[in-house]
Design an enzyme around this catalytic site. Structure first.
Site, PDB file in Angstrom:
ATOM      1  N   ASN A  45      53.386   9.897  14.821  1.00  0.00           N
ATOM      2  CA  ASN A  45      52.792   9.625  16.129  1.00  0.00           C
ATOM      3  C   ASN A  45      53.739   8.784  16.977  1.00  0.00           C
ATOM      4  O   ASN A  45      54.448   7.894  16.475  1.00  0.00           O
ATOM      5  CB  ASN A  45      51.392   9.017  16.031  1.00  0.00           C
ATOM      6  CG  ASN A  45      51.265   7.857  15.074  1.00  0.00           C
ATOM      7  OD1 ASN A  45      52.052   7.703  14.157  1.00  0.00           O
ATOM      8  ND2 ASN A  45      50.262   7.027  15.278  1.00  0.00           N
ATOM      9  N   ILE A  46      53.759   9.087  18.258  1.00  0.00           N
ATOM     10  CA  ILE A  46      54.648   8.427  19.213  1.00  0.00           C
ATOM     11  C   ILE A  46      53.800   7.978  20.397  1.00  0.00           C
ATOM     12  O   ILE A  46      53.292   8.814  21.152  1.00  0.00           O
ATOM     13  CB  ILE A  46      55.771   9.388  19.664  1.00  0.00           C
ATOM     14  CG1 ILE A  46      56.573   9.866  18.443  1.00  0.00           C
ATOM     15  CG2 ILE A  46      56.680   8.697  20.674  1.00  0.00           C
ATOM     16  CD1 ILE A  46      57.552  10.974  18.717  1.00  0.00           C
ATOM     17  N   GLU A  47      53.622   6.677  20.499  1.00  0.00           N
ATOM     18  CA  GLU A  47      52.706   6.133  21.498  1.00  0.00           C
ATOM     19  C   GLU A  47      53.417   5.807  22.802  1.00  0.00           C
ATOM     20  O   GLU A  47      54.658   5.874  22.896  1.00  0.00           O
ATOM     21  CB  GLU A  47      52.013   4.893  20.913  1.00  0.00           C
ATOM     22  CG  GLU A  47      51.203   5.273  19.677  1.00  0.00           C
ATOM     23  CD  GLU A  47      50.374   4.141  19.099  1.00  0.00           C
ATOM     24  OE1 GLU A  47      50.648   2.962  19.398  1.00  0.00           O
ATOM     25  OE2 GLU A  47      49.447   4.455  18.333  1.00  0.00           O
ATOM     26  N   CYS A  56      50.186  12.701  18.829  1.00  0.00           N
ATOM     27  CA  CYS A  56      49.834  12.521  17.417  1.00  0.00           C
ATOM     28  C   CYS A  56      50.891  13.165  16.516  1.00  0.00           C
ATOM     29  O   CYS A  56      51.609  14.088  16.930  1.00  0.00           O
ATOM     30  CB  CYS A  56      48.497  13.178  17.111  1.00  0.00           C
ATOM     31  SG  CYS A  56      47.093  12.422  17.929  1.00  0.00           S
ATOM     32  N   GLU A  58      50.558  15.203  14.103  1.00  0.00           N
ATOM     33  CA  GLU A  58      50.337  16.634  13.851  1.00  0.00           C
ATOM     34  C   GLU A  58      51.015  17.489  14.919  1.00  0.00           C
ATOM     35  O   GLU A  58      51.678  18.487  14.626  1.00  0.00           O
ATOM     36  CB  GLU A  58      48.830  16.955  13.864  1.00  0.00           C
ATOM     37  CG  GLU A  58      48.046  16.341  12.746  1.00  0.00           C
ATOM     38  CD  GLU A  58      47.470  14.967  13.094  1.00  0.00           C
ATOM     39  OE1 GLU A  58      48.158  14.176  13.790  1.00  0.00           O
ATOM     40  OE2 GLU A  58      46.339  14.691  12.666  1.00  0.00           O
ATOM     41  N   CYS A  89      42.448  14.595  15.443  1.00  0.00           N
ATOM     42  CA  CYS A  89      41.702  14.480  16.702  1.00  0.00           C
ATOM     43  C   CYS A  89      41.457  15.871  17.300  1.00  0.00           C
ATOM     44  O   CYS A  89      42.062  16.864  16.896  1.00  0.00           O
ATOM     45  CB  CYS A  89      42.461  13.592  17.690  1.00  0.00           C
ATOM     46  SG  CYS A  89      43.817  14.419  18.537  1.00  0.00           S
ATOM     47  N   CYS A  92      44.551  17.803  18.615  1.00  0.00           N
ATOM     48  CA  CYS A  92      45.369  18.372  17.544  1.00  0.00           C
ATOM     49  C   CYS A  92      44.688  19.586  16.911  1.00  0.00           C
ATOM     50  O   CYS A  92      45.345  20.562  16.552  1.00  0.00           O
ATOM     51  CB  CYS A  92      45.661  17.321  16.478  1.00  0.00           C
ATOM     52  SG  CYS A  92      46.886  16.121  17.042  1.00  0.00           S
TER      53      CYS A  92
END
Ligand code: THU
Length: 139
Positions: A45-47, A56, A58, A89, A92
């Site tokens: 995940n990369i926020e 996310c 995935e 989520c 995804c």
């Protein structure tokens, strides 16, 4: 195709967590997909400070495989730092249904509690290309 290398898939998802960029949630997720040709693509995940544009793990794994030209995803693994396994989520699930519809999905936690599922089980009655084709004259 021979049985996917699930051990390698899980190991890749697990190590992908180390690259998670999670300054806001501190919730590092790792994912990996394996293709029909046996290639494995990691995702984490990369926020973002603008929270909703976060990606996310995935989707990063799936988009990365597609960006490399892969189209047949055989399986994917997702590892979360949760007591039980976590569920992907909604966004995804929608992407998994379109980009990896026939895949097996393995959800894991760090203690190797695991649950097998599929995109169709995760998103029954999902929206897809078929509905766009049905637009007809009323669309
Ligand atoms: N997240 C994932 O990467 N995958 C999931 O299945 C659940 C949520 C991320 C999004 C965000 O960076 C953090 O976990 C907390 O929601």
């Amino acid at each position: 195709m021979e049985r996917p290398d699930y051990a390698a898939l899980i190991a890749t998802a697990r190590s992908a967590r180390e690259h998670a960029y999670v300054p806001y949630s501190r919730f590092a997720v790792g994912a990996a997909v394996i293709t029909a040709s046996g290639k494995i693509f990691p995702g984490c995940n990369i926020e973002n400070a603008a929270y909703p544009v976060t990606l996310c793990a995935e989707r990063v794994a799936l988009f990365s495989a597609y960006a490399a030209g892969e189209r047949e995803i055989v399986a994917m693994a997702v590892i979360t730092p949760t007591d039980d396994v976590a569920s992907p989520c909604g966004a995804c699930r929608q992407v998994m249904l379109e980009l990896a519809p026939r895949s097996s999905v393995l959800l894991l936690n760090l203690q190797a509690v695991e649950r097998w599922t599929t995109p169709h089980e995760l998103l029954p009655h999902g929206f897809g290309a078929g509905q766009l084709d049905e637009a007809g004259s009323s669309g």
